[in-house]
Design an enzyme around this catalytic site. Structure first.
Site, PDB file in Angstrom:
ATOM      1  CD  GLU A 290      -6.540 -33.197  29.836  1.00 30.97           C
ATOM      2  OE1 GLU A 290      -5.991 -33.552  30.894  1.00 30.97           O
ATOM      3  OE2 GLU A 290      -7.886 -32.962  29.879  1.00 30.97           O
TER       4      GLU A 290
ATOM      5  NE  ARG B 187      -4.898 -39.319  41.817  1.00 30.53           N
ATOM      6  CZ  ARG B 187      -5.619 -38.657  41.291  1.00 30.53           C
ATOM      7  NH1 ARG B 187      -5.355 -37.331  40.987  1.00 30.53           N
ATOM      8  NH2 ARG B 187      -6.419 -39.249  40.234  1.00 30.53           N
TER       9      ARG B 187
ATOM     10  CG  ASN C 280      -3.896 -36.858  36.698  1.00 26.78           C
ATOM     11  OD1 ASN C 280      -2.791 -36.187  36.258  1.00 26.78           O
ATOM     12  ND2 ASN C 280      -5.067 -36.630  36.091  1.00 26.78           N
TER      13      ASN C 280
ATOM     14  CE  LYS D 145      -7.087 -33.924  40.001  1.00 29.79           C
ATOM     15  NZ  LYS D 145      -7.091 -33.502  38.812  1.00 29.79           N
TER      16      LYS D 145
END
Ligand SMILES: *[C@@H]1O[C@H](CO)[C@@H](O)[C@H](O)[C@H]1NC(C)=O
Ligand SMILES: *[C@@H]1O[C@H](CO)[C@@H](O)[C@H](O)[C@H]1NC(C)=O
Ligand SMILES: *[C@@H]1O[C@H](CO)[C@@H](O)[C@H](O)[C@H]1NC(C)=O
Ligand SMILES: *[C@@H]1O[C@H](CO)[C@@H](O)[C@H](O)[C@H]1NC(C)=O
Ligand SMILES: *[C@@H]1O[C@H](CO)[C@@H](O)[C@H](O)[C@H]1NC(C)=O
Length: 352
Positions: free
Chosen positions: A129, A195, A239, A249
């Protein structure tokens, strides 16, 4: 002899007790033959019996399953030999490496080993993460010897995916049928996210097919692949923005035959993972409007669009296997690094 006491009585009693004991242990052996259990478990699940450890092997103890997900405790798919992976905490004092997963420490040192650390043992901090999505934990700063993370300057880097060469025997790439120009699947939404602001501008100039929880259109695994494959471009917007933070992604559209339009670290970071001409970076354009114009142009010019797929004659894409990859790469790393190593400032390195 009216007392009824004979010297034989206690002896007889002992004999009977002995028989009972023998019978119980015999029964126990029949029901749970220890050697059989060991033999069965030896190949896949590491045994509890420490004498079965092969002395030539590196022992890696997975202290916690990442996100609670179990994985096979061997390194066959990577073709790494001499690795003994285990989740048996009783092997703590034998383990050359112990792997911890940041999220599963749950903010408490109570979830870390209690006993003293063997002098040869290295503790590995793993975390996939980003700093924005991981809480700093007090007391971890000087605890580890090695880091295992998507960051390329980790001791044991594990990216979210990678390209590997196509062997001649493999079938060649075929572009999936397309019926949409731009797609986005997104769950985490907040108006002040970069974003989200970019999307709000971009959609003024080009139609975007948006899915996911943020759009009250949750997508299952199967539809996920179908949607991405059917789109010429996919918005790979991270993100949060951190050094080397490039996630699935980016690798998902590469895997399923779409062209990623990326927002994340700078272009050169992406170019460390995939060819420069395999994706579009939002920074390639002064504004969302110019990006939209480019996408609309590429929708019309098939020849030029197909250039994004040239690399596929030489490379294929693989997503990371996280838990297993972390444990196996740790094993291989330990085999090549027997020297003293300490990582004394996790907090500054990761959270800055
Ligand atoms: C190993 O031992 C522990 C504690 O004695 C036990 O909980 C665990 O089930 C055992 N694992 C195997 C694979 O036998
Ligand atoms: C230990 O592993 C090595 C290498 O894989 C193998 O050659 C050897 O036979 C193994 N020893 C035992 C006792 O299993
Ligand atoms: C594993 O490595 C051995 C020895 O280098 C090689 O012969 C074998 O083909 C490899 N297997 C796979 C599946 O890569
Ligand atoms: C499409 O792109 C190719 C290569 O850049 C170019 O030669 C061709 O003129 C373009 N066609 C159109 C219709 O714009
Ligand atoms: C691992 O790091 C700890 C904490 O810095 C240190 O005390 C220990 O000696 C190191 N061990 C090895 C084998 O490098």
């Amino acid at each position: 002899m009216s007392t009824g006491w004979t010297p034989q009585r206690p002896f007889l009693l002992l004999l009977v007790l002995c028989f009972i004991c023998l019978f119980i242990s015999y029964k126990a052996d029949i029901t749970y033959p220890d050697f059989e259990r060991r033999a069965q478990s030896h190949d896949s699940i590491p045994s509890n019996s420490t004498e079965l450890l092969n002395k030539t092997h590196s022992v890696v103890l997975v202290w916690m399953w990442p996100f609670g997900f179990k994985f096979e405790l061997n390194c066959d798919i990577f073709n790494f030999t001499r690795c003994h992976l285990t989740d048996n905490r009783e092997l703590y004092h034998k383990a050359h490496g112990v792997v911890f997963h940041h999220r599963d420490i749950h903010g408490s040192l109570e979830n870390m080993p209690k006993g003293p650390r063997p002098v040869f043992q290295k503790w590995v901090w793993s975390n996939m993460e980003s700093p924005t999505n991981s809480g700093k934990i007090t007391g971890l700063n000087k605890l580890f010897n090695l880091t295992c993370n998507y960051r390329r300057d980790s001791s044991i880097p594990v990216p979210y995916g990678y390209l590997y060469p196509v062997t001649s025997a493999e079938e060649s790439f075929k572009l999936p049928a397309k019926d949409k120009l731009v797609c986005w699947i997104v769950s985490h939404w907040s108006p002040n996210m970069k974003r989200v602001q970019y999307y709000n501008e971009l959609k003024k100039h080009v139609t975007i097919h948006a899915y996911g929880r943020a759009f009250q259109k949750p997508i299952g695994d199967e539809d996920f692949v179908k949607i991405i494959s059917a789109c010429k471009f996919y918005l790979s917007f991270e993100n949060s923005f951190h050094r080397d933070y490039i996630t699935e992604k980016f690798f998902n559209p590469l895997t399923w035959g779409s062209v990623p339009v990326v927002m994340g670290p700078p272009r050169h970071t992406y170019e460390g993972h995939a060819p420069a001409e395999s994706f579009i970076h939002v920074d390639d354009f002064p504004s969302p409007k110019e990006l939209a114009e480019r996408l609309l142009y590429l929708d019309q010019n098939h020849t030029e669009y197909m250039r994004f797929f040239n690399w596929r004659s030489t490379f294929k894409v693989k997503g990371a296997l996280f838990g297993r990859e972390i444990a196996c790469k740790t094993c291989r790393y330990l085999q090549n690094h027997k020297e003293y190593q300490a990582f004394n400032d996790l907090n500054t390195w990761y959270w800055g």
